[in-house]
Design a protein around this motif. Sequence first.
Motif, PDB file in Angstrom:
ATOM      1  N   ALA A  16     -65.534 -99.332 -17.737  1.00 35.79           N
ATOM      2  CA  ALA A  16     -65.359 -98.386 -16.626  1.00 35.79           C
ATOM      3  C   ALA A  16     -64.830 -97.085 -17.236  1.00 35.79           C
ATOM      4  O   ALA A  16     -64.896 -96.887 -18.447  1.00 35.79           O
ATOM      5  N   GLY A  17     -64.305 -96.205 -16.411  1.00 40.42           N
ATOM      6  CA  GLY A  17     -63.794 -94.930 -16.924  1.00 40.42           C
ATOM      7  C   GLY A  17     -62.682 -95.166 -17.936  1.00 40.42           C
ATOM      8  O   GLY A  17     -61.704 -95.844 -17.640  1.00 40.42           O
ATOM      9  N   VAL A  18     -62.868 -94.594 -19.118  1.00 47.43           N
ATOM     10  CA  VAL A  18     -61.861 -94.761 -20.166  1.00 47.43           C
ATOM     11  C   VAL A  18     -60.849 -93.621 -20.037  1.00 47.43           C
ATOM     12  O   VAL A  18     -61.234 -92.461 -19.948  1.00 47.43           O
TER      13      VAL A  18
ATOM     14  N   VAL B  32     -71.132-100.917 -26.729  1.00 47.99           N
ATOM     15  CA  VAL B  32     -70.246-100.429 -25.674  1.00 47.99           C
ATOM     16  C   VAL B  32     -71.108 -99.850 -24.565  1.00 47.99           C
ATOM     17  O   VAL B  32     -71.701 -98.780 -24.708  1.00 47.99           O
ATOM     18  N   GLY B  33     -71.223-100.604 -23.489  1.00 53.62           N
ATOM     19  CA  GLY B  33     -72.019-100.188 -22.338  1.00 53.62           C
ATOM     20  C   GLY B  33     -71.137 -99.579 -21.264  1.00 53.62           C
ATOM     21  O   GLY B  33     -70.020 -99.118 -21.539  1.00 53.62           O
TER      22      GLY B  33
ATOM     23  N   ARG C 210     -54.874 -89.178 -29.731  1.00 53.21           N
ATOM     24  CA  ARG C 210     -56.329 -89.025 -29.616  1.00 53.21           C
ATOM     25  C   ARG C 210     -56.885 -88.942 -31.036  1.00 53.21           C
ATOM     26  O   ARG C 210     -56.376 -88.186 -31.854  1.00 53.21           O
TER      27      ARG C 210
ATOM     28  N   ALA D 236     -71.485 -95.042 -30.221  1.00 54.31           N
ATOM     29  CA  ALA D 236     -71.839 -93.612 -30.141  1.00 54.31           C
ATOM     30  C   ALA D 236     -71.870 -93.189 -28.678  1.00 54.31           C
ATOM     31  O   ALA D 236     -72.202 -93.988 -27.803  1.00 54.31           O
TER      32      ALA D 236
ATOM     33  N   ARG E 147     -71.541 -88.258 -37.626  1.00 54.45           N
ATOM     34  CA  ARG E 147     -71.959 -87.058 -38.342  1.00 54.45           C
ATOM     35  C   ARG E 147     -70.767 -86.404 -39.027  1.00 54.45           C
ATOM     36  O   ARG E 147     -70.838 -86.047 -40.186  1.00 54.45           O
ATOM     37  N   SER E 148     -69.643 -86.280 -38.311  1.00 54.61           N
ATOM     38  CA  SER E 148     -68.448 -85.640 -38.906  1.00 54.61           C
ATOM     39  C   SER E 148     -67.543 -86.714 -39.496  1.00 54.61           C
ATOM     40  O   SER E 148     -66.416 -86.921 -39.022  1.00 54.61           O
TER      41      SER E 148
ATOM     42  N   CYS F  27     -68.492 -93.601 -34.588  1.00 53.58           N
ATOM     43  CA  CYS F  27     -67.058 -93.927 -34.660  1.00 53.58           C
ATOM     44  C   CYS F  27     -66.200 -92.746 -34.210  1.00 53.58           C
ATOM     45  O   CYS F  27     -65.673 -91.989 -35.026  1.00 53.58           O
ATOM     46  N   GLY F  28     -66.080 -92.584 -32.897  1.00 54.23           N
ATOM     47  CA  GLY F  28     -65.282 -91.494 -32.336  1.00 54.23           C
ATOM     48  C   GLY F  28     -63.911 -91.989 -31.910  1.00 54.23           C
ATOM     49  O   GLY F  28     -63.260 -92.754 -32.640  1.00 54.23           O
ATOM     50  N   ASP F  29     -63.477 -91.594 -30.734  1.00 54.35           N
ATOM     51  CA  ASP F  29     -62.120 -91.933 -30.290  1.00 54.35           C
ATOM     52  C   ASP F  29     -61.947 -93.442 -30.138  1.00 54.35           C
ATOM     53  O   ASP F  29     -61.058 -94.045 -30.747  1.00 54.35           O
ATOM     54  N   LEU F  30     -62.817 -94.056 -29.361  1.00 49.40           N
ATOM     55  CA  LEU F  30     -62.700 -95.511 -29.158  1.00 49.40           C
ATOM     56  C   LEU F  30     -63.011 -96.267 -30.453  1.00 49.40           C
ATOM     57  O   LEU F  30     -62.272 -97.185 -30.831  1.00 49.40           O
ATOM     58  N   GLY F  31     -64.084 -95.867 -31.123  1.00 51.72           N
ATOM     59  CA  GLY F  31     -64.477 -96.564 -32.350  1.00 51.72           C
ATOM     60  C   GLY F  31     -63.373 -96.502 -33.392  1.00 51.72           C
ATOM     61  O   GLY F  31     -63.117 -97.491 -34.109  1.00 51.72           O
TER      62      GLY F  31
ATOM     63  N   LEU G  92     -69.410 -94.852 -39.101  1.00 54.50           N
ATOM     64  CA  LEU G  92     -70.555 -93.947 -39.258  1.00 54.50           C
ATOM     65  C   LEU G  92     -70.520 -92.906 -38.151  1.00 54.50           C
ATOM     66  O   LEU G  92     -70.421 -93.240 -36.962  1.00 54.50           O
TER      67      LEU G  92
ATOM     68  N   ASP H  85     -74.397 -86.883 -26.319  1.00 57.83           N
ATOM     69  CA  ASP H  85     -73.863 -85.520 -26.378  1.00 57.83           C
ATOM     70  C   ASP H  85     -73.894 -84.846 -25.009  1.00 57.83           C
ATOM     71  O   ASP H  85     -73.108 -83.956 -24.729  1.00 57.83           O
TER      72      ASP H  85
HETATM   73  N1  LIG Z   1     -65.429 -92.191 -21.647  1.00 64.09           N
HETATM   74  C1  LIG Z   1     -65.714 -93.078 -20.714  1.00 64.09           C
HETATM   75  O1  LIG Z   1     -65.192 -93.050 -19.606  1.00 64.09           O
HETATM   76  C2  LIG Z   1     -66.677 -94.170 -21.038  1.00 64.09           C
HETATM   77  C3  LIG Z   1     -67.021 -95.048 -20.037  1.00 64.09           C
HETATM   78  C4  LIG Z   1     -67.905 -96.076 -20.323  1.00 64.09           C
HETATM   79  C5  LIG Z   1     -68.403 -96.190 -21.606  1.00 64.09           C
HETATM   80  N2  LIG Z   1     -68.065 -95.292 -22.578  1.00 64.09           N
HETATM   81  C6  LIG Z   1     -68.636 -95.454 -23.905  1.00 64.09           C
HETATM   82  O2  LIG Z   1     -67.646 -95.642 -24.877  1.00 64.09           O
HETATM   83  C7  LIG Z   1     -68.200 -95.314 -26.154  1.00 64.09           C
HETATM   84  C8  LIG Z   1     -67.224 -94.551 -26.999  1.00 64.09           C
HETATM   85  O3  LIG Z   1     -66.826 -93.406 -26.343  1.00 64.09           O
HETATM   86  P1  LIG Z   1     -65.741 -92.437 -26.981  1.00 64.09           P
HETATM   87  O4  LIG Z   1     -64.860 -92.032 -25.889  1.00 64.09           O
HETATM   88  O5  LIG Z   1     -65.142 -93.022 -28.203  1.00 64.09           O
HETATM   89  O6  LIG Z   1     -66.641 -91.185 -27.357  1.00 64.09           O
HETATM   90  P2  LIG Z   1     -66.419 -90.149 -28.518  1.00 64.09           P
HETATM   91  O7  LIG Z   1     -64.999 -89.979 -28.868  1.00 64.09           O
HETATM   92  O8  LIG Z   1     -67.232 -88.960 -28.158  1.00 64.09           O
HETATM   93  O9  LIG Z   1     -67.092 -90.894 -29.770  1.00 64.09           O
HETATM   94  C9  LIG Z   1     -68.448 -91.070 -29.918  1.00 64.09           C
HETATM   95  C10 LIG Z   1     -68.810 -90.684 -31.319  1.00 64.09           C
HETATM   96  O10 LIG Z   1     -70.215 -90.850 -31.478  1.00 64.09           O
HETATM   97  C11 LIG Z   1     -70.570 -90.035 -32.546  1.00 64.09           C
HETATM   98  N3  LIG Z   1     -71.974 -89.693 -32.409  1.00 64.09           N
HETATM   99  C12 LIG Z   1     -72.583 -89.117 -31.346  1.00 64.09           C
HETATM  100  N4  LIG Z   1     -73.881 -88.887 -31.635  1.00 64.09           N
HETATM  101  C13 LIG Z   1     -74.078 -89.343 -32.899  1.00 64.09           C
HETATM  102  C14 LIG Z   1     -75.195 -89.367 -33.761  1.00 64.09           C
HETATM  103  N5  LIG Z   1     -76.371 -88.870 -33.392  1.00 64.09           N
HETATM  104  N6  LIG Z   1     -75.044 -89.895 -34.984  1.00 64.09           N
HETATM  105  C15 LIG Z   1     -73.853 -90.393 -35.388  1.00 64.09           C
HETATM  106  N7  LIG Z   1     -72.764 -90.403 -34.604  1.00 64.09           N
HETATM  107  C16 LIG Z   1     -72.867 -89.869 -33.385  1.00 64.09           C
HETATM  108  C17 LIG Z   1     -69.723 -88.774 -32.434  1.00 64.09           C
HETATM  109  O11 LIG Z   1     -69.286 -88.337 -33.718  1.00 64.09           O
HETATM  110  P3  LIG Z   1     -69.994 -87.118 -34.482  1.00 64.09           P
HETATM  111  O12 LIG Z   1     -70.120 -85.998 -33.507  1.00 64.09           O
HETATM  112  O13 LIG Z   1     -69.111 -86.848 -35.653  1.00 64.09           O
HETATM  113  O14 LIG Z   1     -71.342 -87.641 -34.896  1.00 64.09           O
HETATM  114  C18 LIG Z   1     -68.502 -89.246 -31.652  1.00 64.09           C
HETATM  115  O15 LIG Z   1     -67.336 -89.172 -32.400  1.00 64.09           O
HETATM  116  C19 LIG Z   1     -69.490 -94.592 -25.880  1.00 64.09           C
HETATM  117  O16 LIG Z   1     -70.536 -95.524 -26.066  1.00 64.09           O
HETATM  118  C20 LIG Z   1     -69.386 -94.246 -24.429  1.00 64.09           C
HETATM  119  O17 LIG Z   1     -70.646 -94.158 -23.824  1.00 64.09           O
HETATM  120  C21 LIG Z   1     -67.192 -94.299 -22.311  1.00 64.09           C
END
Ligand SMILES: NC(=O)c1ccc[n+]([C@@H]2O[C@H](COP(=O)([O-])OP(=O)(O)OC[C@H]3O[C@@H](n4cnc5c(N)ncnc54)[C@H](OP(=O)(O)O)[C@@H]3O)[C@@H](O)[C@H]2O)c1
Length: 281
Positions: free
Chosen positions: A153-155, A103-104, A279, A65, A31-32, A8-12, A29, A68
């Motif tokens: 696509a690119g978020v 989320v693919g 954000r 998720a 880690r942080s 549950c990061g930015d999008l979640g 869910l 990394d």
């Molecule tokens: N950005 C793009 O352009 C783009 C494009 C297509 C798809 N997506 C997809 O969109 C989704 C959401 O992206 P987002 O931008 O919201 O990313 P984000 O802000 O980095 O959020 C992802 C979250 O996943 C958590 N995470 C990572 N590894 C983990 C683990 N081992 N256990 C538990 N939590 C974990 C992280 O939190 P902690 O570090 O606190 O664990 C992080 O806050 C992802 O699936 C990404 O692949 C993104």
Amino acid sequence: MSWLIAGCGDLGTEVGLRAAAAGHVVHGLRRSAHLLPPAIRPIAGDLGGDLPELPTDVEVVILTAAADRRDVDAYRRAYVDGPGRVLDALADAGVSPRRVLFVGSTAVYGVTDGSWVDETTPTEPATATGAVLVEAERTLWNRRPDAISLRLAGVYGPGRTRLLDQVRQGRAVVPDPPVHTNRIHRDDAAAAIVHLVSAVEKPATCYLGVDDDPAERGEVLRFLAAQLDAPPPPTGPDERSRGGDKRCRNDRLRATGATFTYPTFREGYRALLDGVGARHP
Ligand SMILES: NC(=O)c1ccc[n+]([C@@H]2O[C@H](COP(=O)([O-])OP(=O)(O)OC[C@H]3O[C@@H](n4cnc5c(N)ncnc54)[C@H](OP(=O)(O)O)[C@@H]3O)[C@@H](O)[C@H]2O)c1
């Protein structure tokens, strides 16, 4: 009944805030977990290991998720193994969620000739990490044939200012030959997720999550330069634009009744420049 957002990061978080505002109990869910806002109930856990006890009334699971790093091992941990662990943990607790959404990414398509892509286009990724995303979907569908993959696509959105920064700092290059780019504003991606799992009676198993305008990269860069009162970026070969060139259609998503606050990059970037949205940490 509750929602579980795994990773549950930015999008979640944006999804969770919207679901909570609609009256759902939402668990996030990560880690942080202490970084989650009060509307989302924190579950501290690492998808790479044994998961903590999960709520037993979960009816909707969102898998968001992010890897990394941009390598195959990190992708497999985040997109194949992590979702598997979440579904295992729920199954062990006797929970069978009504909806599962992954989320693919449009990186599952290896199209390079600028042609149109939709959900029926074969997934022939051009990269090893794209191949893991295909594996992730197949693994999930083997287990939950009705799971939804929303291929984003690119978020872009609050805090995601990479393109704006390139233009501001004079590092942007209008690629020659031209390439198309596909994107979606974070808030529209979050709205689409909430819509698909809560308002669509019989969702398909796959949707492209893109806005209405797969514009040429140069058009986007020139627009941003004009908005920023910056000089128009020069034209030339651009390493960053090597690779894919595709135009993604959102017709299937639109046909479900999904709506966009930012149907193109113009509305989305104008809102960003006006400081709309936050954000989520
Ligand atoms: N950005 C793009 O352009 C783009 C494009 C297509 C798809 N997506 C997809 O969109 C989704 C959401 O992206 P987002 O931008 O919201 O990313 P984000 O802000 O980095 O959020 C992802 C979250 O996943 C958590 N995470 C990572 N590894 C983990 C683990 N081992 N256990 C538990 N939590 C974990 C992280 O939190 P902690 O570090 O606190 O664990 C992080 O806050 C992802 O699936 C990404 O692949 C993104």
